[in-house]
Design an enzyme around this catalytic site. Structure first.
Site, PDB file in Angstrom:
ATOM      1  N   SER A  67     -11.662  87.576  -0.837  1.00  0.00           N
ATOM      2  CA  SER A  67     -12.029  86.631   0.220  1.00  0.00           C
ATOM      3  C   SER A  67     -10.772  86.039   0.826  1.00  0.00           C
ATOM      4  CB  SER A  67     -12.892  85.498  -0.338  1.00  0.00           C
ATOM      5  OG  SER A  67     -12.088  84.548  -1.028  1.00  0.00           O
ATOM      6  N   ASP A  68     -10.829  85.724   2.119  1.00  0.00           N
ATOM      7  CA  ASP A  68      -9.792  84.855   2.653  1.00  0.00           C
ATOM      8  C   ASP A  68     -10.004  83.489   2.003  1.00  0.00           C
ATOM      9  OD1 ASP A  68      -7.670  83.841   4.064  1.00  0.00           O
ATOM     10  OD2 ASP A  68      -8.363  84.567   6.008  1.00  0.00           O
ATOM     11  N   TRP A  69      -8.962  82.685   1.972  1.00  0.00           N
ATOM     12  CA  TRP A  69      -8.989  81.418   1.232  1.00  0.00           C
ATOM     13  C   TRP A  69      -9.993  80.457   1.886  1.00  0.00           C
ATOM     14  CZ3 TRP A  69      -6.499  84.972  -0.776  1.00  0.00           C
ATOM     15  CH2 TRP A  69      -5.705  84.835  -1.919  1.00  0.00           C
TER      16      TRP A  69
END
Length: 740
Positions: free
Chosen positions: A261-263
């Site tokens: 996931s992106d943060w």
């Protein structure tokens, strides 16, 4: 006698020990056998723990089995400095400086896959030396609007160019035992509302424009990880999206790596379980606010997932699939016994940064041969502009770096000129005088309280009696410029730079404007200025790369990886829509009404409007003469190939490199198609007077379009043209042919 017996016993014990080595630790065994052996040894709790972060940039391994932690690092053009366990603040290390490589727009502008391999290999070595598992890059989101604050991290507007450039980058990184994490998958084409934009795009545009670079990274580059994007598609966030991750990435492309996931890009436990996410990062770190001493236990793929399993609400089929992919990541990286050790801050890395910078700089305009500068004929050079001195490696979002050194353009020019001429400097304008990001401080004091009028007056005075004036301006890494999580307000240069440039043009006819940016900018003064260079964010060796091109030590060979529009309304995202510039906390639908007609595909359709500079444009200090192109056949079948050949000659008196471009034009089709599409390019180095034959070989793939009704690529029989060009607007020859 005892010594002899001991030695004999040891000799007997060693093979026994070797036989008892667990299968998952036996590098001689096939990877999938090792994965299954490790998987069956794990508890459910250990499996769930592997799915989510334990700190800002790490996730747990399994200490009991000797499976190391997984450490991620930004970014695409340098290894990010260490931060605290739970915070963005600096960890305060003194050995986490890096070499900053040019931003990826510059790499794309080299149009040279060899430079991409060098880039990936070099940055991969730095990541490996810092013992990182995954490098969070490269980015290959398509250049849809010049207002996107993160375009500087990407590879331009054309899916074919981005595809050819991303593959060697991924391969170069991963030969170091570090995973490349190709991002942001997919449709993350602006920064405003990046968390709340639901992109509505037709399947043709999705498959023809926005997905090809990701597909190439997976199928040709063999990328070990992919990062999901923040935005939504078909109403689901991209980090847990059935269509993008399960159907396309894994189902159609056969991806066997991890999806990260992106943060903060994860939003739903049930979707994260079923829709293809493997590793969750950045959801939050404040445990107390969420009723727990350890915030990471509350992540969507942490206790909420474990509780669903223990209550019988969900099974463990998806869990095991996720862990299989994470185990593959471990065996490919930290548990690879042949993993090299890497290197950091080496002379070779600085040399790579300089070479990539030199090859990526684009000579946009050079009337009357103002460049290169002949130091034998020059006594005084005036350098004007804040970007001549401002550090560009600090700021811009997650790609901000802590460099060992960054040579400014002014210092690069001074070093190169030496005592051959006087170099004088004037500020010209004041932009953003700050120099701090996440605790990294440039140490520069750029504060200047003078009025714009005073600054221009000083610049004009300095310029008036100089032999050359070099204005170095453009954008910077501040909010609302080339910066993550913000978009630009408009196409124009900020801080009143247009007025400075116009005043300088009146004061001195030998004016060179160097635009430092990752984006196209408006140039209302273009007719007044003889020479213009597009210089990008060039990293640690910025000054040396720029000076080499100015003085002719390097002959510019960069070509634009995206169109420079004359006006914002010439960009289809802004003329036919949609582009939403108002921030919204609620989900907003945004339609890509232009479909496949992005960049030059749109510009080619316009009868009255021409771009400021076309895609693929870039001049040289020499000239190239093209012969008449020819094909090896007039008719090809669907299972055949066809080759096009053209001779290119260096007609000048200086060695140079030319990027020969092949576009394909479908003369009649059932569905609307662009006038032409890039399907090949080759960069060729030629000595003065030297001539080489360039050959492009294509098959039906280069002729195909995506038919969304059939959900298939279709090569429609009929008449085509091969267009040989030096840019999207500089056609050198056309060869007709037919597909039977």
């Amino acid at each position: 006698m005892k010594k002899v017996l001991f030695g004999f016993a040891f000799a007997v014990a060693l093979p026994l020990f070797a036989q008892q080595k667990p299968v998952y630790l036996d590098a001689s065994k096939p990877m999938e056998v090792r994965v299954e052996d490790a998987l069956k040894r794990l508890t459910v709790e250990e499996k769930v723990a592997m799915l989510h972060a334990q700190s800002k940039f790490s996730s747990p391994g399994v200490p009991r089995l000797g499976i190391p932690e997984f450490w991620m690092t930004d970014g695409p053009h340098g290894i990010r400095p260490e931060v605290l366990w739970d915070e963005w603040n600096q960890a305060g290390w003194t050995n986490d400086s890096c070499v900053a490589f040019p931003a990826l727009t510059c790499l794309a502008a080299t149009w040279n896959p060899e430079m991409s391999m060098l880039y990936g290999k070099s940055i991969g070595e730095e990541a490996r030396y810092r013992n990182k598992t995954v490098l969070l890059g490269p980015g290959v989101n398509i250049y849809r609007t010049p207002l996107n604050g993160r375009n500087f991290e990407y590879m331009g507007e054309d899916p074919y160019l981005a595809s050819r450039m991303v593959v060697p980058y991924v391969q170069g990184v991963q030969q170091n035992g570090v995973a490349a994490c190709v991002k942001h998958y997919a449709l993350n084409n602006q920064e405003i509302n990046r968390h709340t934009t639901n992109v509505i795009v037709d399947d043709r545009a999705l498959y023809e424009i926005y997905l090809p670079a990701f597909k190439a990274a997976v199928q040709e580059g063999k990328a070990w990880s992919i990062m999901g994007a923040y935005n939504l598609y078909k109403g689901q966030h991209a980090c847990h999206n059935q269509y993008l991750l399960n159907d396309i990435l894994r189902g159609e492309w056969g991806f066997d790596g991890v999806v990260v996931s992106d943060w903060g890009g994860t939003h739903d436990t049930d979707q994260a379980i079923t829709n293809g996410l493997d590793m969750e990062f950045g959801s939050w770190t404040d445990g107390l606010a969420n009723g727990s001493s350890n915030a990471y236990d509350n992540y969507y793929l942490a206790m909420p997932y474990l509780e669903r399993i223990k209550s019988g609400k969900v099974g463990t089929k998806e869990l095991d699939e996720k862990v299989r992919r994470i185990l593959r990541l471990a065996f490919r990286t930290t548990m690879d016994v042949n993993r090299p050790f890497g290197s950091i801050l080496s002379p070779e890395h600085y040399e790579a940064a300089r070479r990539i910078g030199e090859e990526g700089i684009v000579l946009l305009q050079n009337k009357d041969g103002v460049l290169p500068i002949d130091l034998n004929k020059v006594k005084k050079i005036a350098v004007i502009g804040e970007n001549a001195v401002k550090m560009m490696t600090v700021g811009g979002g997650s790609s901000s770096l802590k460099v060992q050194r960054e040579l400014s353009p002014l210092d690069g020019i001074k070093n190169r000129v030496g005592n051959k001429a006087e170099v004088v400097y004037a500020r010209g304008y004041v932009g953003d005088a700050r120099g701090e990001y996440n605790g990294v401080v440039t140490g520069q004091n750029l504060q200047d309280d003078r009025t714009p009028e005073e600054l221009i007056a000083e610049a004009v005075k300095v310029a008036a009696d100089a032999d050359y004036v070099i204005f170095i301006g453009g954008l910077n890494k501040s909010n609302n410029q080339d910066c993550e999580d913000t978009d630009r307000a408009g196409l124009e240069l900020p801080y009143g730079q247009d007025a400075v440039i116009s005043a300088l043009a009146k004061a001195n006819k030998n004016l060179v404007v160097i635009n430092v940016s990752g984006n196209a900018v408006a140039m209302p003064w273009i007719a007044e200025v003889p020479s213009v260079l597009q210089a990008w964010f060039l990293g640690s060796e910025a000054g040396n790369s720029i000076a080499a091109v100015l003085m002719g030590d390097a002959n510019p060979s960069g070509k634009l990886p995206f169109t420079f529009p004359a006006r914002l309304e010439d960009v289809p995202a802004h003329s036919v829509g949609e582009y939403i510039s108002q921030r919204s906390k609620d989900v907003v639908d945004m339609k890509y009404n232009e479909g496949i007609f992005v960049g030059y595909r749109w510009a080619d359709k316009q009868k009255k409007v021409k771009p400021l500079f076309p895609f693929g444009h870039g001049l040289s200090y020499t000239t190239f003469a093209y012969g008449k192109p020819a094909a090896d056949k007039k008719v090809m079948s669907a299972d055949d190939q066809i080759s096009f050949t053209v001779t290119v000659k260096n007609a000048g008196d200086r060695e140079g490199q030319e990027v020969v471009q092949l576009y394909i034009s479908d003369k009649k089709s059932s569905l609307p198609r662009p006038v032409k599409e890039l399907k090949g390019f080759k960069k060729v180095k030629l000595a003065p007077g030297e001539e080489k034959e360039i050959t492009f070989t294509i098959d039906k793939e280069a002729l195909s379009y995506f038919d969304d009704a059939q959900h298939a690529w279709v090569a429609e029989p009929g008449k085509f043209e091969a267009v040989i060009a030096a840019s999207a607007a500089d056609i050198k020859g056309i060869v007709p042919f037919e597909l039977k």
